[in-house]
Structures are given as structure tokens and as C-alpha cells.
Scaffold this motif. Structure first.
Motif, PDB file in Angstrom:
ATOM      1  N   UNK A  25       0.815  -1.218   0.000  1.00  0.00           N
ATOM      2  CA  UNK A  25       0.000   0.000   0.000  1.00  0.00           C
ATOM      3  C   UNK A  25       0.844   1.262   0.000  1.00  0.00           C
ATOM      4  N   UNK A  26       2.076   1.173   0.458  1.00  0.00           N
ATOM      5  CA  UNK A  26       2.949   2.347   0.495  1.00  0.00           C
ATOM      6  C   UNK A  26       3.336   2.824  -0.900  1.00  0.00           C
ATOM      7  N   UNK A  27       3.076   2.002  -1.899  1.00  0.00           N
ATOM      8  CA  UNK A  27       3.417   2.374  -3.267  1.00  0.00           C
ATOM      9  C   UNK A  27       2.345   3.258  -3.904  1.00  0.00           C
ATOM     10  N   UNK A  28       1.155   3.302  -3.312  1.00  0.00           N
ATOM     11  CA  UNK A  28       0.088   4.149  -3.827  1.00  0.00           C
ATOM     12  C   UNK A  28       0.408   5.628  -3.630  1.00  0.00           C
ATOM     13  N   UNK A  29      -0.291   6.476  -4.353  1.00  0.00           N
ATOM     14  CA  UNK A  29      -0.256   7.905  -4.052  1.00  0.00           C
ATOM     15  C   UNK A  29      -0.862   8.102  -2.662  1.00  0.00           C
ATOM     16  N   UNK A 241      -0.632   3.092  -8.833  1.00  0.00           N
ATOM     17  CA  UNK A 241      -1.579   2.032  -8.483  1.00  0.00           C
ATOM     18  C   UNK A 241      -1.200   0.726  -9.167  1.00  0.00           C
ATOM     19  N   UNK A 242      -0.772   0.823 -10.415  1.00  0.00           N
ATOM     20  CA  UNK A 242      -0.319  -0.375 -11.138  1.00  0.00           C
ATOM     21  C   UNK A 242       0.873  -1.016 -10.427  1.00  0.00           C
ATOM     22  N   UNK A 243       1.810  -0.197  -9.991  1.00  0.00           N
ATOM     23  CA  UNK A 243       2.990  -0.681  -9.257  1.00  0.00           C
ATOM     24  C   UNK A 243       2.562  -1.416  -7.986  1.00  0.00           C
ATOM     25  N   UNK A 244       1.644  -0.802  -7.217  1.00  0.00           N
ATOM     26  CA  UNK A 244       1.200  -1.413  -5.969  1.00  0.00           C
ATOM     27  C   UNK A 244       0.481  -2.739  -6.208  1.00  0.00           C
TER      28      UNK A 244
END
Length: 308
Positions: A25-29, A241-244
Motif C-alpha cells: 500500500x505504500x506504493x500508492x499515491x 496504483x499499477x505498481x502497488x
């Protein structure tokens, strides 16, 4: 409780309940991350209420499960309608539902899964298994997609988001066969068990251990199929979001892969993946997210009943 405090409490909940999801979740904006935490807080609270546990640990018998489900449904409806319930996880859901326009149908679909558990339901067929996985995880995938900016009208994207939830739940079921049996539950379809010569009421009988391992591996293979489909759907999301999503898919997908490689050890001990492998997926997923993946269609995969 105001939004800022709800977010603090939700952050604590995800860090206690799922280190894998917390890390991904830390990868999200910032905005999406906070909303994902708020949604998780409610999902976690509902799961804990249904199973008499604390952040996924220490399952115990719920004295009046039907009453618990009814209260869960009532508080969710009130929160979705904009009321303050005084129960932080439900108010967290109300906040994110209002901000993202999450249809109440998805929330009710998830609660329907807990209702199935409350009445001691078991799947008869593979289709039953997928329907259950939709209720407890696929519907959550759809809600998460909406949190990430997908419109409730984008049915094909929601199908892919549902696929990721199915992949996660199939991995959970494969991992928890022994634990579920101890609690008097079994999510392996009766048709599978009968075909394999396993007594549905004595799944853990040592005489059928090899056959049971084969069914667990079957679950893991299915989890991989739905993970692959979800990866295609991630192409519709923003980069972060894709990364997360790709990181979460890889991290959780490794659980299914580790179960299959364990050759039955999942029946003796809980299967985990290392912190190093989780961090490795964050790096790997960054590279994957740079390119929008095209690939397999969904022919042959189970599909939820779409909300019009």
C-alpha cells in the motif's frame, strides 16, 4: 472520530493484520493509500467479527453469528449512507465509500460471504468455491479498483480486479486447509474430494494425504491463473496504483507458489514468504509497471455476476 484519526487507526490495523498488504500500500499515491487503509480497516473488522478473532489471529466460536452478521450489515448500511456509527472501522468505510462512490452492493456481497460461514456452508462444486471466493475477496478487489479510480461502470476492469481477489483467496484456502479443518471448515469442493477418494468429513486422514496435497496444488495453480489475469487488468490503472497492484500480486502469489513447492508442508506449518522476497517484488513490480501488459483474455475463467 475525524478523518485524520480514522486514517491513523486504519494504518495501525493494516500493519497488524497484513504486513504484505501494508508494504504494498505504500506504493500508492497518498490519497489512494489512505483510502485503501480505510477500506482495509472495515474489511478486517468484519472478518474479525465474523470469526471471533483479532486482526486475523486466534479464531474462536462466535456466540450468535447470525446476530453478528445482521449488526455488521446494519452498521455498514448506516456508514454507507453517511451516518457516523461511533465504530471507527465502519466510519472508515463510510468515509471512503462517500469519497469514491462505492456501490453498497459490493459491501453486501462481501458480508454475504461471512453469512455463508456463519451457517457452516461448504462448497459442493468448483463454481461454489469461486462464488465464495468472490464474496470474501473478489468483491473487495472490485471495491479496491474503485478506490484506485476505476468507474463502477468499467465492468471488464472490475472483472480483472475481482480476479486478483480470487487469486488471493484461493492461496489463503490452500494455505489454511489444516487450520480450517481444525475449526470444522472445509473450502475444498465436495466434488473434488469425492473424485479424489477423500471423505469430506475426514479431510485430514493420513491415508489420503497425497490426494489432499494434489488438491492443494490444484488450488495453487488456479490462483496463478487468476493472478495472471489480474496483471493484465493492472494496465488500466495509474502508474503508482499499477505498481502497488503488481507488487501485491507478486508477494501474495509467492505464497501459492511456496505452498506448492512445500510438497505438503503447508499441512504441518503456516507458509510464509521472506521479507527479502517481498522487497524484491517491490523492485520487480516497478519495472513491470513501466510497461502496460497485454495478454490473455478471460476465456475459461469464472466470472462474477455483474452489477448493472
Amino acid at each position: 472520530m475525524n478523518r485524520a484519526n480514522l486514517i491513523i487507526q486504519a494504518k495501525t490495523s493494516i500493519e497488524r493484520g497484513s504486513k504484505s498488504f501494508a508494504r504494498a500500500s505504500k506504493l500508492f499515491s497518498k490519497q489512494t493509500r489512505e483510502r485503501a487503509w480505510l477500506l482495509y480497516s472495515w474489511c478486517r473488522a468484519c472478518d474479525d467479527l465474523a470469526d471471533g478473532q483479532d486482526h486475523g489471529h486466534g479464531m474462536s466460536k462466535v456466540a450468535n453469528p447470525n446476530k453478528t452478521i445482521a449488526a455488521m450489515r446494519m452498521m455498514t448500511a448506516r456508514a454507507h449512507g453517511g451516518e457516523h456509527t461511533g465504530n471507527p472501522p465502519f466510519d472508515a468505510f463510510g468515509t471512503v465509500a462517500q469519497e469514491c462512490q462505492i456501490p453498497i452492493t459490493f459491501a453486501n456481497d462481501m458480508i454475504d460471504g461471512f453469512a455463508l460461514d456463519a451457517k457452516g456452508w461448504r462448497p459442493e462444486t468448483e463454481n461454489d468455491l469461486f462464488q465464495y471466493c468472490y464474496h470474501v475477496a473478489g468483491a473487495v478487489g472490485c471495491m479496491m479498483a474503485i478506490v484506485m479510480g476505476v468507474s463502477a461502470r468499467e465492468q471488464e476492469v472490475l472483472d480483472r480486479a475481482c480476479d486478483l481477489g480470487l487469486a488471493f483467496q484461493l492461496a489463503n484456502i490452500a494455505r489454511d486447509v489444516a487450520e480450517d479443518a481444525e475449526a470444522g471448515r472445509c473450502y475444498l469442493p465436495k466434488a473434488w474430494l469425492t473424485e479424489a477418494g477423500i471423505d469430506p468429513d475426514h479431510v485430514m486422514d493420513n491415508d489420503h494425504r497425497d490426494a489432499l496435497i494434489a488438491l492443494i496444488n490444484r488450488l495453487c495453480d488456479l490462483a496463478g491463473d487468476y493472478e495472471d489475469s489480474a496483471r493484465v487488468g493492472a494496465s488500466s490503472l495509474s502508474f503508482r496504483s499499477r505498481w502497488a497492484v503488481l507488487a501485491a500480486a507478486g508477494i501474495y502469489g509467492d505464497i501459492a507458489r511456496a505452498i506448492k513447492q512445500s510438497d505438503g508442508m503447508s499441512l504441518e506449518q503456516r507458509i510464509f514468504t521472506s521479507k527479502g522476497k517481498k522487497l524484491g517484488w517491490i523492485v520487480k513490480a516497478f519495472g513491470q509497471a513501466l510497461f502496460k501488459k497485454s495478454g490473455r483474455d478471460r476465456i475459461g475463467l469464472w466470472t462474477r455476476t455483474r452489477i448493472s
